[in-house]
Design a protein around this motif. Structure first.
Motif, short mmCIF file in Angstrom:
data_model
loop_
_atom_site.label_atom_id
_atom_site.label_comp_id
_atom_site.label_asym_id
_atom_site.label_seq_id
_atom_site.Cartn_x
_atom_site.Cartn_y
_atom_site.Cartn_z
N LEU A 26 -11.82 -7.21 3.67
CA LEU A 26 -11.96 -5.76 3.82
C LEU A 26 -11.51 -4.98 2.58
O LEU A 26 -11.94 -3.85 2.38
N ILE A 27 -10.61 -5.57 1.78
CA ILE A 27 -10.12 -4.83 0.61
C ILE A 27 -10.73 -5.30 -0.71
O ILE A 27 -10.44 -4.71 -1.75
N ILE A 28 -11.55 -6.33 -0.67
CA ILE A 28 -12.24 -6.77 -1.90
C ILE A 28 -13.15 -5.62 -2.34
O ILE A 28 -13.88 -5.06 -1.52
N PRO A 29 -13.09 -5.23 -3.62
CA PRO A 29 -13.91 -4.11 -4.08
C PRO A 29 -15.39 -4.31 -3.76
O PRO A 29 -15.94 -5.38 -4.03
N LEU A 54 -9.72 6.99 -3.13
CA LEU A 54 -9.76 5.54 -2.91
C LEU A 54 -8.66 5.10 -1.94
O LEU A 54 -8.88 4.17 -1.15
N THR A 55 -7.52 5.77 -1.97
CA THR A 55 -6.46 5.46 -1.01
C THR A 55 -6.95 5.73 0.41
O THR A 55 -6.76 4.91 1.31
N LYS A 59 -7.33 2.82 3.24
CA LYS A 59 -6.24 2.89 4.22
C LYS A 59 -6.62 2.32 5.60
O LYS A 59 -5.86 1.54 6.16
N PRO A 60 -7.79 2.63 6.16
CA PRO A 60 -8.13 2.06 7.47
C PRO A 60 -8.38 0.55 7.44
O PRO A 60 -8.45 -0.09 8.49
N ARG A 61 -8.50 -0.01 6.26
CA ARG A 61 -8.77 -1.44 6.12
C ARG A 61 -7.49 -2.28 5.99
O ARG A 61 -7.55 -3.49 5.90
N ILE A 62 -6.34 -1.62 5.97
CA ILE A 62 -5.06 -2.29 5.78
C ILE A 62 -4.47 -2.68 7.13
O ILE A 62 -4.42 -1.87 8.05
N ASN A 63 -3.99 -3.91 7.23
CA ASN A 63 -3.30 -4.37 8.44
C ASN A 63 -1.88 -3.81 8.42
O ASN A 63 -1.09 -4.15 7.52
N SER A 64 -1.55 -2.97 9.38
CA SER A 64 -0.27 -2.27 9.35
C SER A 64 0.93 -3.20 9.50
O SER A 64 1.97 -2.98 8.88
N ASP A 65 0.81 -4.24 10.32
CA ASP A 65 1.93 -5.17 10.50
C ASP A 65 2.25 -5.92 9.20
O ASP A 65 3.42 -6.07 8.82
N ILE A 66 1.21 -6.37 8.53
CA ILE A 66 1.40 -7.10 7.28
C ILE A 66 1.90 -6.15 6.19
O ILE A 66 2.78 -6.49 5.40
N ALA A 67 1.36 -4.93 6.17
CA ALA A 67 1.82 -3.94 5.19
C ALA A 67 3.31 -3.67 5.36
O ALA A 67 4.06 -3.64 4.39
N GLU A 68 3.75 -3.50 6.59
CA GLU A 68 5.17 -3.25 6.85
C GLU A 68 6.03 -4.43 6.37
O GLU A 68 7.04 -4.24 5.71
N HIS A 69 5.59 -5.63 6.71
CA HIS A 69 6.33 -6.84 6.30
C HIS A 69 6.46 -6.92 4.78
O HIS A 69 7.55 -7.16 4.25
N VAL A 70 5.35 -6.71 4.08
CA VAL A 70 5.33 -6.85 2.62
C VAL A 70 6.19 -5.77 1.96
O VAL A 70 7.00 -6.06 1.07
N VAL A 71 6.02 -4.54 2.38
CA VAL A 71 6.75 -3.44 1.75
C VAL A 71 8.24 -3.57 2.02
O VAL A 71 9.06 -3.36 1.12
N VAL A 80 9.15 4.93 5.23
CA VAL A 80 7.96 5.30 4.48
C VAL A 80 6.72 4.89 5.27
O VAL A 80 6.81 4.13 6.23
N ASP A 81 5.59 5.37 4.83
CA ASP A 81 4.31 4.95 5.42
C ASP A 81 3.89 3.66 4.70
O ASP A 81 3.38 3.70 3.59
N TYR A 82 4.15 2.53 5.34
CA TYR A 82 3.90 1.22 4.71
C TYR A 82 2.42 1.04 4.37
O TYR A 82 2.09 0.51 3.31
N VAL A 83 1.56 1.47 5.26
CA VAL A 83 0.12 1.34 5.02
C VAL A 83 -0.28 2.17 3.80
O VAL A 83 -1.06 1.72 2.96
#
Length: 112
Positions: A26-29, A54-55, A59-71, A80-83
Motif C-alpha cells: 500500500l505504501i510502495i510509490p 502526500l502525507t 495516511k489511510p494506508r498506514i497500519n496504526s498498530d504497527i505505526a504506534e509500535h515503531v514510533v 503524538v499521532d503515530y500514524v
C-alpha cells in the motif's frame, strides 16, 4: 530507491516480520504519487504543500498498530499521532523519489 528514514525502514521491516506484506504494498510509490507530484510541479506549489498532500494521501494506508509500535520504539512513549509521523516520513521518501526523477524541484530551503 529504497527508503533511508529509520522510521520508514523499521515500519516496513515490522510489517514484513508480522506477515503484513499487503500494507507494504500500500505504501510502495504508485502512479498516484507521480500524478500528485506533477500536479504540484505544474501549479508551482511549495514543498510544504506537497508534503502535506502526500502525507494525507498515504495516511489511510498506514497500519496504526504497527505505526504506534515503531514510533514508540524510535522516540519513546509520547503523546503524538503515530500514524501521522509514519505517513509524513513516507511522504518525504516519496518526495525524494519525485526529485530523483525530476518530477519536482524546489528552490530555497527544504527540510531534509
Amino acid at each position: 530507491m529504497q527508503p533511508t528514514d529509520p522510521i520508514v525502514v523499521e515500519y516496513i521491516n515490522e510489517l514484513m516480520r508480522r506477515g503484513l506484506r499487503q500494507y507494504v504494498d500500500l505504501i510502495i510509490p504508485s502512479d498516484d504519487v507521480f500524478k500528485i507530484g506533477r500536479e504540484y510541479a505544474e501549479s508551482r506549489r511549495s514543498y510544504a504543500e506537497l508534503l502535506d498532500s502526500l502525507t494525507q494521501y498515504v495516511k489511510p494506508r498506514i497500519n496504526s498498530d504497527i505505526a504506534e509500535h515503531v514510533v514508540k520504539n524510535y522516540i519513546g512513549n509520547v503523546n503524538v499521532d503515530y500514524v501521522d509521523i509514519v505517513a509524513r516520513s513516507v511522504a518525504k521518501w516519496y518526495i525524494s523519489i519525485l526529485r530523483l526523477f525530476n518530477v519536482v524541484s524546489f528552490s530555497g530551503y527544504q527540510p531534509p
